[in-house]
Design an enzyme around this catalytic site. Structure first.
Site, PDB file in Angstrom:
ATOM      1  N   LYS A 325       0.811  -1.149  -0.032  1.00  0.00           N
ATOM      2  CA  LYS A 325       0.087   0.051   0.157  1.00  0.00           C
ATOM      3  C   LYS A 325       0.872   1.292  -0.065  1.00  0.00           C
ATOM      4  CE  LYS A 325      -2.323   1.094   3.750  1.00  0.00           C
ATOM      5  NZ  LYS A 325      -3.534   1.160   4.865  1.00  0.00           N
ATOM      6  N   TYR A 326       1.706   1.501   0.849  1.00  0.00           N
ATOM      7  CA  TYR A 326       2.639   2.490   1.225  1.00  0.00           C
ATOM      8  C   TYR A 326       3.695   2.797   0.072  1.00  0.00           C
ATOM      9  CZ  TYR A 326      -0.049   2.809   5.391  1.00  0.00           C
ATOM     10  OH  TYR A 326      -0.937   2.748   6.351  1.00  0.00           O
ATOM     11  N   GLU A 385      -4.827  15.029  11.886  1.00  0.00           N
ATOM     12  CA  GLU A 385      -5.367  13.861  12.391  1.00  0.00           C
ATOM     13  C   GLU A 385      -6.160  14.314  13.448  1.00  0.00           C
ATOM     14  OE1 GLU A 385      -6.486  10.532  13.463  1.00  0.00           O
ATOM     15  OE2 GLU A 385      -5.094  10.494  11.939  1.00  0.00           O
ATOM     16  N   GLU A 428      -5.748   8.185   3.118  1.00  0.00           N
ATOM     17  CA  GLU A 428      -6.009   6.814   2.967  1.00  0.00           C
ATOM     18  C   GLU A 428      -7.307   6.492   3.948  1.00  0.00           C
ATOM     19  OE1 GLU A 428      -3.370   4.083   5.105  1.00  0.00           O
ATOM     20  OE2 GLU A 428      -2.610   5.625   6.290  1.00  0.00           O
ATOM     21  N   GLU A 437     -16.057   3.893   4.695  1.00  0.00           N
ATOM     22  CA  GLU A 437     -15.246   4.508   5.982  1.00  0.00           C
ATOM     23  C   GLU A 437     -15.688   6.025   5.680  1.00  0.00           C
ATOM     24  OE1 GLU A 437     -11.630   3.260   6.917  1.00  0.00           O
ATOM     25  OE2 GLU A 437     -12.162   1.037   7.188  1.00  0.00           O
TER      26      GLU A 437
END
Length: 632
Positions: A325-326, A385, A428, A437
């Site tokens: 993924k990263y 965040e 993400e 989500e």
């Protein structure tokens, strides 16, 4: 009879057993883990209705003191008498069989046997199902019942192969033994204690027909010794087709039962067990995803709700270990920077980059690495965040590694007022169904601080659905507890994240909802509706739909959990499962329709879905989000 991971679990079948101690000792010395023994002498027919033996007083079978309780409970699978005809037309025959079956099942429970083997010889099995179902309902002992089903019916095994007949016509004429099993387990309401002992036959049905068995609770595979060929060294071997089928069944942790007399006496009965061990050892090695998912197969999990709930450290740690993924995110940021900054301006032009939903910082690291690789300067990286616990980690990393280049913002991305606009917006926020989500809502709220020509990573994501058959998943949902205040059907009105294993996908996945960023629409509406139509290649039972997604991060940089395009070695997302309240039986080439809605309010997002197949229409599941919502 638990499998050791390093070897196949094998049992030896005995049609008759004069001395149980000798039989068990012989099998164990030959490497077998258990034996299958008749509960009663196969020739001991009882008469309960009338006849000379009705009043005969003698022991039903050998004493339970032949073995210890531990041996009965771990080394022996019982077999019901072969003469039982529970669906016979003749009354006396049927009633005798019913009484005898009850007698034998009661004895097997007294012995504490882990499982009982019962043959299924035809689709005429209503009374056999009723008898077993009644016994299971009244029995306190949680014993398993393995229904022995041949891959091909005895009649089809005897039919000669006529040259020139079209394969499709020949397949049409076969009696589908899966239908026998499906009728039997349906009459027993898919009881968890029912399993399949799949008996291999010399000829095998088509691959599509065999594929369905991988969605069933196959506990054992019965391999007659008559199927074995002899190799050049005199050892017993199976055909490649039989080998492939057994290896597929091994994925379900099935146990092997070797039945029939020895046909390679010079090698002894041990040679068959050794060959099964060889097949076990020669399975394809488990890939990265399989290693990560070990123990999570068919385990239902509630989808994460990172907007409502703050993720735990362990959750972040698991996802950060993903090897793919990263690296793909880094590649996407690298290409985006190259496109944003011309080669001649890379020494002086500085870019602003924002990572929204920064977690513990893996995307920040990937973005910084991408800038170094591209030779591009960054003016500032904003790491946004909302989880205050993750912010602690981010601030520690900033102090130790990133310095003033990275600014930590402890805030919900939708509420933050950015001091400047960004060139690249990285996130993400994707779930197993892409948007589940709430990535659309989050990025729609955050796109106001993206420059007019700025780049969003990801740029687009698409969800997919495919019809699914899995008695295991259906029973898992049915066995879930209903939360207080929820309706009784609530477990069937919510999606689950699950590592699909004991299931069969009935048709290729089709795209459902597509979201693109930045969203240039004048009026943003993330409600959606889609109607999809599938076709079942064989007779099957629809237990719900499997959901997947893929995403275009930037240009041709992709991530996908769709089976055909799955990003190699990526394990960050398992598929999602939308269940159905009442399973629907479909015939070959039947159309299966799903209607699915994505509904939104200012506080919640939820899905509603319904099924149409086999002339039946399900109610709409989860109306108005009564059982499941995703909180904004």
């Amino acid at each position: 009879m638990q499998r050791a991971n390093s070897r196949a679990s094998c049992g030896r079948d005995f049609h008759c057993c004069p001395d149980i101690g000798i039989a068990l000792e012989t099998a164990c010395k030959a490497g077998y883990d258990f034996v299958c023994l008749p509960l009663v002498n196969p020739r001991f027919k009882r008469e309960f209705i009338g006849g000379p033996s009705k009043t005969r007083k003698c022991a039903l079978t050998r004493s339970d003191m032949c073995l210890s309780s531990q041996d009965w409970g771990s080394l022996v699978v019982g077999k019901v008498s072969p003469w039982l005809q529970l669906d016979a037309d003749f009354y006396n025959t049927r009633k005798n069989s019913e009484q005898a079956l009850k007698e034998e099942l009661t004895w097997s429970a007294h012995l504490g046997l882990p499982a009982v083997l019962m043959p299924l010889n035809s689709g005429k099995c209503s009374n056999q199902s009723q008898c077993l179902n009644e016994y299971m309902a009244s029995s306190y002992f949680q014993q398993q019942y393995w229904i022995q089903v041949p891959l091909l019916s005895p009649a089809d095994q005897c039919d000669p192969v006529i040259e020139g007949i079209d394969d499709d016509m020949e397949e049409e004429n076969l009696e589908d033994t899966w239908q026998w099993w499906d009728k039997f387990r349906s009459l027993c309401d898919s009881n968890r204690r029912l399993g399949v002992a799949l008996e291999l036959t010399p000829d095998l049905p088509s691959e599509a027909l065999m594929e369905r068995w991988l969605s069933e609770p196959v506990k054992a595979v019965v391999v007659p010794t008559s199927l074995f060929l002899t190799n050049k060294k005199g050892y017993p071997v199976l055909s490649k087709a039989h080998q492939a089928l057994i290896k597929n069944l091994f994925k379900l942790e099935v146990q092997v039962i070797i039945s029939g007399q020895e046909r390679h006496p010079e090698k002894t009965i041990r040679a068959y067990q050794q060959y099964m061990d060889h097949l076990w050892q020669s399975q394809d090695p488990v890939d990265t995803v399989g290693q990560f998912a070990k123990g999570y197969e068919d385990f239902l999990q509630s989808p994460l709700q990172p907007l409502m709930d703050n993720l735990e450290s362990q959750t972040y740690e698991i996802f950060e270990k993903d090897p793919i993924k990263y690296s793909q995110y880094q590649k996407a940021v690298y290409l985006a920077l190259l496109d944003r900054v011309p080669l001649e301006e890379r020494d002086k032009k500085e870019s602003v980059l924002m990572v929204v939903g920064a977690g513990r910082g893996p995307l920040v690291r990937a973005s910084l690495a991408a800038a170094d690789e591209a030779g591009c300067k960054l003016k500032k990286v904003y790491a946004v965040e909302k989880n205050p616990n993750a912010v602690i980690t981010l601030r520690n990393i900033k102090e130790a590694e990133w310095g003033d280049l990275v600014e930590i913002i402890s805030c919900d991305m939708r509420e933050w007022e950015a001091p400047e606009k960004t060139d690249i917006l990285v996130s993400e926020l994707l779930g197993s169904f892409g948007d589940n989500e709430l990535s659309p809502e989050c990025l729609d709220g955050a796109q106001r601080y993206l420059k007019d020509d700025g780049i969003s990573i990801p740029a687009k994501y698409t969800s997919y659905l495919a019809p699914l058959m899995s008695c295991k998943l259906y029973n898992e949902v049915r066995g879930s507890k209903v939360e207080r205040g929820k309706p009784p059907e609530a477990p069937f009105e919510m999606p689950y994240v699950v590592r699909l294993h004991n299931c069969s996908i009935l048709d290729d996945p089709q795209p459902v909802f597509i979201f693109s960023h930045p969203n240039k629409a004048a009026s943003i509406d993330n409600c959606r509706f889609k109607s999809l139509e599938f076709k079942s290649s064989e007779a099957a039972v629809v237990h719900g739909f499997a959901g997947y997604f893929d995403t275009q991060l930037y240009k041709d940089v992709m991530l996908s959990i769709v089976p055909e395009t799955h990003s190699p070695c990526m394990f960050s997302w398992f598929p999602i499962y939308f269940p159905i309240r009442v399973p629907i039986k479909v015939e070959k080439n039947s159309l299966i329709t799903i209607d699915i809605w994505r509904r939104c309010t200012s506080k919640n997002v939820w899905y509603e879905w319904s099924f149409q197949c086999g002339g039946q229409t399900s109610p709409i599941h989860n109306p108005k989000g009564r059982s499941y919502t995703i909180g904004l």
